[in-house]
Enzyme design. Structure first.
Site: not given
Ligand code: AMP
Length: 137
Positions: A102, A104
């Site tokens: 993913h 951001h």
């Molecule tokens: P990272 O793997 O460090 O990029 O973190 C995962 C990201 O996914 C974080 O910014 C969380 O806030 C986000 N996240 C986790 N669960 C969900 C969800 N159910 N819907 C949307 N975003 C999420």
């Protein structure tokens, strides 16, 4: 370190848990981060499995970045932003918490710091921000 079919974004892709979608095409889904580090924080993922950038195909990466650019342009307009921060983490040591590739994409305003990670956002506000991005798209 393979792909875990039960990661939370795989569940979102299967429709098992809800999300605030702002854009999708055949290859990618863009939806609101529920712990936004800036108002309008979006995540872009490929619809096919990839743990992160390290095992992703060039086609998955290209599709994600094309969607990141679309969303970023809409975020600039929707939030009258001054800039965009794009982040992408790989493996625990690289800061990755959800093991589906993913990106951001976060609208930024001059002089305003990004918020800390891990703070659950206000769902009404997130829904309203999703609507602003969809309208700009
Ligand atoms: P990272 O793997 O460090 O990029 O973190 C995962 C990201 O996914 C974080 O910014 C969380 O806030 C986000 N996240 C986790 N669960 C969900 C969800 N159910 N819907 C949307 N975003 C999420």
């Amino acid at each position: 370190m393979g792909y875990d079919n039960d990661n939370i974004f795989a569940k979102i892709l299967r429709g098992e848990i809800p999300n605030f979608t702002v854009y999708e095409d055949d290859e990618t889904l863009a939806f609101m981060d529920i712990m936004p580090r800036s108002p309008g924080h979006v995540l872009v993922i490929p619809k096919t499995p990839a743990r992160n950038m390290l095992d992703a195909s060039a086609a998955q990466l290209a599709a994600c970045l094309a969607t990141v650019q679309k969303v970023a342009r809409a975020q600039m307009q929707a939030f009258d932003a001054d800039g965009i921060t794009t982040q992408q983490y790989n493996e625990d040591a690289g800061g990755q918490e959800v093991f589906h590739l993913h990106y951001h994409t976060m609208p930024r305003h001059a002089g305003v710091a990004m918020g800390p990670p891990g703070n659950m956002g206000d769902m009404d506000e997130i829904a309203a921000n999703a609507a602003r991005i969809r309208a700009a798209l």
